[in-house]
Design a protein around this motif. Structure first.
Motif, PDB file in Angstrom:
ATOM      1  N   VAL A 118       0.720  -1.169  -0.005  1.00 26.54           N
ATOM      2  CA  VAL A 118       0.032  -0.018   0.099  1.00 26.54           C
ATOM      3  C   VAL A 118       0.828   1.174   0.084  1.00 26.54           C
ATOM      4  N   VAL A 119       1.827   1.198   0.737  1.00 26.02           N
ATOM      5  CA  VAL A 119       2.801   2.462   0.863  1.00 26.02           C
ATOM      6  C   VAL A 119       3.464   2.589  -0.469  1.00 26.02           C
ATOM      7  N   VAL A 120       4.027   1.349  -1.131  1.00 27.70           N
ATOM      8  CA  VAL A 120       4.723   1.373  -2.514  1.00 27.70           C
ATOM      9  C   VAL A 120       3.782   2.253  -3.449  1.00 27.70           C
ATOM     10  N   TYR A 121       2.418   1.589  -3.296  1.00 29.10           N
ATOM     11  CA  TYR A 121       1.554   2.105  -4.264  1.00 29.10           C
ATOM     12  C   TYR A 121       1.192   3.567  -4.328  1.00 29.10           C
ATOM     13  N   GLN A 122       1.091   3.708  -2.859  1.00 26.52           N
ATOM     14  CA  GLN A 122       0.626   5.322  -2.583  1.00 26.52           C
ATOM     15  C   GLN A 122       1.932   6.195  -3.255  1.00 26.52           C
ATOM     16  N   ALA A 123       3.306   5.731  -2.784  1.00 23.81           N
ATOM     17  CA  ALA A 123       4.336   6.380  -3.213  1.00 23.81           C
ATOM     18  C   ALA A 123       4.340   6.596  -5.009  1.00 23.81           C
ATOM     19  N   MET A 124       3.881   5.429  -5.614  1.00 22.60           N
ATOM     20  CA  MET A 124       3.704   5.504  -6.913  1.00 22.60           C
ATOM     21  C   MET A 124       2.565   6.120  -7.460  1.00 22.60           C
ATOM     22  N   GLN A 125       1.810   6.657  -6.339  1.00 18.48           N
ATOM     23  CA  GLN A 125       0.379   7.318  -6.817  1.00 18.48           C
ATOM     24  C   GLN A 125      -0.414   6.396  -7.371  1.00 18.48           C
ATOM     25  N   SER A 126      -0.408   4.980  -7.127  1.00 18.07           N
ATOM     26  CA  SER A 126      -1.413   3.901  -7.651  1.00 18.07           C
ATOM     27  C   SER A 126      -2.533   3.994  -6.448  1.00 18.07           C
ATOM     28  N   TRP A 127      -3.318   4.926  -6.473  1.00 13.37           N
ATOM     29  CA  TRP A 127      -4.205   4.876  -5.266  1.00 13.37           C
ATOM     30  C   TRP A 127      -5.300   3.722  -5.318  1.00 13.37           C
ATOM     31  N   GLU A 128      -5.713   3.417  -6.641  1.00 16.33           N
ATOM     32  CA  GLU A 128      -6.563   2.492  -6.632  1.00 16.33           C
ATOM     33  C   GLU A 128      -6.101   1.036  -6.113  1.00 16.33           C
ATOM     34  N   LEU A 129      -4.807   1.007  -6.797  1.00 15.23           N
ATOM     35  CA  LEU A 129      -4.124  -0.487  -6.138  1.00 15.23           C
ATOM     36  C   LEU A 129      -4.063  -0.625  -4.798  1.00 15.23           C
ATOM     37  N   ALA A 130      -3.510   0.740  -4.241  1.00 18.12           N
ATOM     38  CA  ALA A 130      -3.290   0.709  -2.894  1.00 18.12           C
ATOM     39  C   ALA A 130      -4.577   0.557  -1.981  1.00 18.12           C
ATOM     40  N   ALA A 131      -5.774   1.290  -2.569  1.00 20.78           N
ATOM     41  CA  ALA A 131      -6.809   0.905  -1.781  1.00 20.78           C
ATOM     42  C   ALA A 131      -7.362  -0.508  -2.029  1.00 20.78           C
ATOM     43  N   ASP A 132      -7.446  -0.814  -3.316  1.00 20.05           N
ATOM     44  CA  ASP A 132      -8.228  -2.331  -3.371  1.00 20.05           C
ATOM     45  C   ASP A 132      -7.315  -3.370  -2.532  1.00 20.05           C
ATOM     46  N   THR A 133      -5.816  -3.017  -2.434  1.00 15.05           N
ATOM     47  CA  THR A 133      -5.095  -4.116  -1.533  1.00 15.05           C
ATOM     48  C   THR A 133      -5.534  -3.955   0.003  1.00 15.05           C
ATOM     49  N   LEU A 134      -5.829  -2.694   0.345  1.00 11.27           N
ATOM     50  CA  LEU A 134      -6.150  -2.668   1.794  1.00 11.27           C
ATOM     51  C   LEU A 134      -7.579  -3.112   1.822  1.00 11.27           C
ATOM     52  N   GLY A 135      -8.618  -3.087   0.896  1.00  8.25           N
ATOM     53  CA  GLY A 135      -9.822  -3.616   1.197  1.00  8.25           C
ATOM     54  C   GLY A 135      -9.453  -5.181   1.283  1.00  8.25           C
ATOM     55  N   GLY A 136      -8.827  -5.721   0.662  1.00 13.49           N
ATOM     56  CA  GLY A 136      -8.603  -7.333   0.730  1.00 13.49           C
ATOM     57  C   GLY A 136      -8.016  -7.547   1.775  1.00 13.49           C
ATOM     58  N   VAL A 137      -7.078  -6.772   2.528  1.00 16.42           N
ATOM     59  CA  VAL A 137      -6.750  -7.016   3.722  1.00 16.42           C
ATOM     60  C   VAL A 137      -7.836  -6.681   4.729  1.00 16.42           C
ATOM     61  N   ALA A 138      -8.605  -5.819   4.691  1.00 16.08           N
ATOM     62  CA  ALA A 138      -9.822  -5.685   5.634  1.00 16.08           C
ATOM     63  C   ALA A 138     -10.771  -6.809   5.638  1.00 16.08           C
ATOM     64  N   LYS A 139     -10.711  -7.397   4.740  1.00 15.04           N
ATOM     65  CA  LYS A 139     -11.838  -8.747   4.716  1.00 15.04           C
ATOM     66  C   LYS A 139     -11.037  -9.986   5.430  1.00 15.04           C
ATOM     67  N   SER A 140      -9.697 -10.211   4.951  1.00 15.46           N
ATOM     68  CA  SER A 140      -9.201 -11.306   5.227  1.00 15.46           C
ATOM     69  C   SER A 140      -8.072 -11.429   6.042  1.00 15.46           C
ATOM     70  N   ASP A 141      -7.796 -10.286   6.507  1.00 19.12           N
ATOM     71  CA  ASP A 141      -6.520 -10.511   7.872  1.00 19.12           C
ATOM     72  C   ASP A 141      -7.115 -10.931   9.019  1.00 19.12           C
ATOM     73  N   PRO A 142      -6.353 -12.024   9.657  1.00 16.80           N
ATOM     74  CA  PRO A 142      -6.658 -12.831  10.808  1.00 16.80           C
ATOM     75  C   PRO A 142      -6.620 -11.567  12.341  1.00 16.80           C
ATOM     76  N   ASP A 143      -5.964 -10.565  12.063  1.00 17.39           N
ATOM     77  CA  ASP A 143      -5.976  -9.862  12.907  1.00 17.39           C
ATOM     78  C   ASP A 143      -7.145  -8.768  12.865  1.00 17.39           C
ATOM     79  N   PRO A 144      -8.060  -8.725  13.884  1.00 17.86           N
ATOM     80  CA  PRO A 144      -9.087  -7.854  13.697  1.00 17.86           C
ATOM     81  C   PRO A 144      -8.511  -6.205  13.679  1.00 17.86           C
ATOM     82  N   ASN A 145      -7.609  -5.971  14.552  1.00 13.65           N
ATOM     83  CA  ASN A 145      -7.097  -4.556  14.614  1.00 13.65           C
ATOM     84  C   ASN A 145      -6.576  -4.393  12.849  1.00 13.65           C
ATOM     85  N   VAL A 146      -5.805  -5.286  12.485  1.00 14.01           N
ATOM     86  CA  VAL A 146      -5.406  -4.884  10.934  1.00 14.01           C
ATOM     87  C   VAL A 146      -6.555  -4.458  10.114  1.00 14.01           C
ATOM     88  N   ARG A 147      -7.497  -5.525  10.356  1.00 17.47           N
ATOM     89  CA  ARG A 147      -8.754  -5.404   9.521  1.00 17.47           C
ATOM     90  C   ARG A 147      -9.423  -3.977   9.621  1.00 17.47           C
TER      91      ARG A 147
END
Length: 953
Positions: free
Chosen positions: A687-716
């Motif tokens: 996400v950080v890399v994509y943000q630095a590359m200004q690939s906002w959609e890739l960054a957001a989509d990546t985070l969206g996947g994390v928010a659904k699948s990460d086992p850590d509720p805090n990370v989600r």
């Protein structure tokens, strides 16, 4: 010529006699001043020789012409004396035995009978007694002397008379009479030539009468009279020397007849000590020894030592005690006597501290012999106790025989070793520079070791090995110190174990330094290096280990491998990672390819490379750090440290903003290690890399996947919020609203982030022109802050104040929109109701205490009152009023409107006064504008500009 000469001599004698007896009528002749000057006689004139007959004839001639009785008596006395002299000469020249003094005796007896009361009769009796004695008529002589002693006690001859009587009494065995006569001689005084002999014989008289103690007083006076200044009778010459020897001999006999040495002590406590005091004990001891009374002799010397412990002579008596025991064959007493000598006169004794160096040197002569004897005796005894019997039954029997249990035997054995150690230490203290001292210290160390006094043993071993550098015992002492320290490490409590571990290390290092040629040195040094490493002494450990790897001839392979490993660990802990890598690779070269430890060493190589990368990073060289980290993967592919190295390399690539490389390493990492725990963190980094590359959609989509699948509720949770922010940043407003809404509805905690999500929603709904949905979240914000309790923050209060202000504005607009029309009573009621709602809303804003919104609220409240006042004045008038009624109606409206205007002025002034405290925002400024409108006379004034002239008058 002969007649004239004799006549002159007689006259001279007569003249002298008259002068001696004090005749005051005799002409004394011319004075000294009237005498002629003296002249030497003519040497040619020969003086004739005068014989006894000539003198006697002269006296007889004088006697014939003398008429004075006194003169005649004196002449007769002289004639008796001449007869006495002639008799002595005749006796000396005679060859037969007969009487020679009858003539003299007759003359003296006649003179005594004729002149009994004369003052010199004592002299005549003395001469008479002498004549009898010389003629062998002892009884007659004694009778005369007795008469002389009885009748003339004040005579100048009484001393000799009494002495002669005493001698006779003593020879006759009449010791009581002899004692009395000798006492009479002594009573005359020390000026008498017979005094000393009388003293001596007086003591003998008492001795012969068995009056031993009394005789000691007399003999003491004899010694007192002849004692030289130095108190040493050996310095006397001739008769006095003999007298002193005889006196000491007889006194020793007296003491032996009494209570021996105890009598000496008792007597001289009464009489007072003498300079020769010690010689009395000495002679008594010798007397006993001559009689082979060994115990009595030794007890005499011991008695002196006990009673005079600080005497200069006490050590000599102690030595003589030991010699007597040796002569008498008392082996059981010799050892204790030598112990007593060392304790009494050794270097740690009070006696030693009191004496000067000459006496100490004498003591050293004996201490040098006695101390080693004592030490070796106890050492041998302890070793004998240590010798284990061949069988347990034998041990039990021996113990029973000696009355000792095995435990008691062990305790005695150790105590005996300690006793031996004490004597060895005594020798070292007394003779620190003696050639035997190193060996004594070594033997002391051995005894301490056997007694299990390991700390003291180590001290002693170290002295032998490193202080004395003893060639004979040094290597063994140095190695023994190491072994003893190891034993202490194994048995010491935890709090002191480290002390002995350090002591062992120090000894091992010293051993390698001082005894490098010893075959045990490499192994000892290797152990020291390992121990130093365990203690955290990394520099010292590395230095010691390096010596092993450089040892010549080379040390055993096992020792070198251990040394390289110690170097590797030490250098690693010292953060000298490049050197550590070299050391670990050296270990690998000495390891068997199939050695199970090989994998661990390879990991250490990788760790060294990894740490080298960290050092590059600390030095600010991230690019070099990345290269090192990626080199770890080649060293140990697939290892845990290689995984971490690649992960860190990706991170540093991100920091270097080498985004393409970072994205490549991250995606490669996730692909290669999908199940690794670090892979879960890859999306966030992408996400950080994509943000630095200004690939906002890739960054957001990546985070969206994390928010659904990460086992850590805090990370989600975090991922959901960040995805919302990124969608907002990428201007995908709908996705941003959906993500924020999901977050606000799902995660009420943490409170502050939940409030931020709600605040974002009101902003997005405002931008999306959805006021209804915006008001919903504004109310959520106000309600959330109100319910927060202790979780409430300045930020939540600000957001609540903001939201309340926005909602209050709606209430204010509703108040503004209500017109005042006829019937005025009904519309005014609605207006006041809206007024109350508006005031309540703004009052709530003031309660938040946020200055930015407080000034706005105050301004709005002032405007509410001002608007109500103006609305009243602008309200619809009844149409059916005449002019007077209308005027009265206007007056009533003014009365109703004026308080509201006053209230508005008061609130605006309060708001304007905030400028006095430095707060001057738009709302304070607008309050000033409202006051200018409401009170133009006070607040609508222009500045007065004072003009002045620059002209100088």
């Amino acid at each position: 010529m002969r007649k004239s000469t004799v006549a002159a001599l007689v006259l001279a004698v007569l003249g002298q006699g008259c002068a001696w007896f004090g005749d005051g009528d005799i002409d004394r002749g011319p004075t000294l001043a009237e005498l002629e000057p003296a002249q030497l006689p003519d040497p040619e004139i020969k003086i004739p020789k005068v014989t006894l007959e000539d003198i006697e004839n002269s006296y007889r001639g004088a006697l014939e012409v003398a008429e004075d009785p006194e003169v005649r008596r004196k002449i007769l006395v002289r004639l008796a004396g001449l007869e006495m002299a002639r008799s002595e000469q005749t006796q000396l020249a005679a060859t037969e035995v007969r009487r020679f003094f009858d003539g003299a005796i007759d003359m003296y007896e006649e003179l005594i009978e004729l002149q009994e009361a004369h003052t010199d009769t004592d002299t005549l009796r003395y001469q008479l007694a002498k004549a009898y004695a010389l003629d062998g008529r002892v009884e007659e002589s004694a009778a005369v002397l007795d008469k002389l002693a009885a009748d003339y006690p004040q005579s100048s001859l009484i001393a000799e008379a009494q002495f002669r009587r005493a001698e006779r009494f003593f020879s006759e065995g009449n010791y009581a009479a002899a004692e009395a006569a000798y006492a009479a001689v002594m009573a005359v005084g020390e000026e008498s030539p017979f005094y000393h002999n009388a003293l001596y014989m007086h003591g003998w008289s008492q001795f012969k009468r068995n009056n031993y103690r009394a005789s000691l007083g007399s003999f003491t006076k004899v010694l007192d009279a002849i004692t030289p200044p130095n108190g040493d009778f050996a310095s006397l010459d001739g008769p006095q020397r003999s007298l002193s020897e005889d006196t000491l001999r007889v006194m020793s006999l007296v003491f032996s007849y009494l209570d021996g040495a105890q009598t000496i002590t008792e007597v001289y406590r009464q009489l007072g000590e003498r300079p020769y005091h010690h010689q009395l004990y000495d002679r008594l001891g010798k007397l006993y020894l001559d009689k082979r009374r060994f115990r009595d002799s030794a007890d005499t010397f011991i008695h002196y030592v006990k009673n005079y412990p600080v005497s200069d002579y006490s050590p000599a008596f102690s030595v003589r005690t030991i010699k007597v025991y040796e002569l008498g064959n008392f082996p059981s007493l010799i050892l204790p006597a030598k112990e007593a000598f060392v304790r009494g006169y050794g270097i740690h004794s009070q006696y030693w501290g009191m004496k000067e160096e000459p006496i100490r040197n004498e003591l050293r002569t004996y201490l040098h012999v006695y101390i080693p004897e004592l030490a070796k005796y106890y050492h041998a005894e302890a070793q004998q106790l240590k010798q284990a019997p061949k069988a347990k039954q034998k041990a039990a029997d021996d113990a029973q025989e000696k009355g000792l249990s095995p435990a008691q035997r062990l305790a005695k054995q150790r105590q005996t070793y300690l006793t031996a150690a004490g004597w060895y230490q005594e020798f070292v203290d007394t003779f620190p520079k003696d050639k035997q001292t190193p060996e004594m210290v070594f033997l002391m160390a051995e005894t301490f070791y056997e007694a299990r006094q390991l700390p003291r043993a180590i001290d002693a071993y170290e002295r032998v090995a490193y202080h004395y550098l003893d060639k004979k015992h040094g290597p063994e002492a140095g190695y023994s110190a190491i072994l003893a320290a190891q034993e202490l490490i194994e048995q010491a409590p935890a709090e002191t174990r480290q002390v002995w571990a350090q002591r062992k290390i120090d000894n091992a290092l010293n051993f390698a330094d001082y005894y490098a040629t010893d075959k045990r040195a490499p192994g000892v040094l290797t152990q020291a290096a390992q121990a130093l490493l365990e203690q955290g002494e990394h520099e010292k450990a590395v230095a010691a280990a390096r010596r092993i790897t450089e040892w010549q001839p080379p040390a055993a392979t096992e020792l070198r491998r251990t040394a390289w490993l110690v170097q590797g660990h030490g250098l690693f802990d010292l953060q000298r990672y490049a050197e550590a890598e070299v050391a670990y690779r050296s270990v690998l070269q000495l390891l068997n390819p199939k050695d199970p430890d090989r994998a661990k060493i390879e990991e250490r190589v990788a760790a060294s490379i990894f740490k080298t990368a960290e050092q590059s990073l600390a030095a600010g060289n991230k690019a070099q750090a990345v290269e090192q980290l990626l080199r770890v993967r080649a060293a140990t592919p697939g290892s845990e440290i290689a995984i971490k190295a690649q992960y860190d390399a990706a991170n540093y690539l991100m920091e270097l903003q080498r985004w393409d490389e970072a994205e490549r390493e991250l995606t490669d990492f996730r692909a290669r290690f999908p199940g690794h725990s670090l892979s879960a963190k890859i999306p966030a980094k992408l996400v950080v890399v994509y943000q630095a590359m200004q690939s906002w959609e890739l960054a957001a989509d990546t985070l969206g996947g994390v928010a659904k699948s990460d086992p850590d509720p805090n990370v989600r949770r975090q991922s959901l919020f960040l995805a919302a922010e990124l969608y907002e940043k990428g201007e995908r407003r709908g996705d941003a609203i959906a993500q924020y809404r999901q977050y606000a509805n799902t995660y009420p905690e943490p409170f502050d982030i939940a409030m931020e999500a709600k605040f974002k929603l009101q902003e997005l709904y405002l931008a999306d022109k959805q006021p209804g949905k915006r008001r919903f979240w504004l109310r959520k914000i106000v309600d959330g802050d109100a319910r927060a309790g202790a979780k409430r923050t300045d930020r939540s209060r600000y957001m609540a104040a903001f939201s309340s202000t926005e909602l209050a504005h709606d209430t204010y607009q509703n108040f503004v929109r209500i017109p005042l029309k006829l019937p005025l009573q009904r519309s005014l009621k609605n207006k006041k109701k809206a007024l109350q709602d508006t005031l309540a809303a703004y009052k709530k804003i003031l309660d938040y205490g946020v200055a930015e919104f407080a000034t706005q609220a105050n301004f709005r409240i002032g405007e509410v009152y001002s608007r109500l006042s103006s609305d009243l004045m602008d309200s619809e008038r009844p149409k059916d009023l005449d002019a007077l009624a209308l005027e009265q109606y206007e007056v009533l409206l003014e009365e109703q409107a004026f308080p509201f205007e006053e209230k508005a002025i008061e609130i605006h002034e309060a708001n304007a006064q905030r400028s006095w405290t430095g707060l001057y925002d738009d709302w304070v400024k607008q309050s000033f504008e409202s006051l200018a409108r409401l009170l133009p006379g006070r607040y609508q004034k222009s500045e007065t500009v004072v003009k002045y002239s620059e002209t100088i008058y």
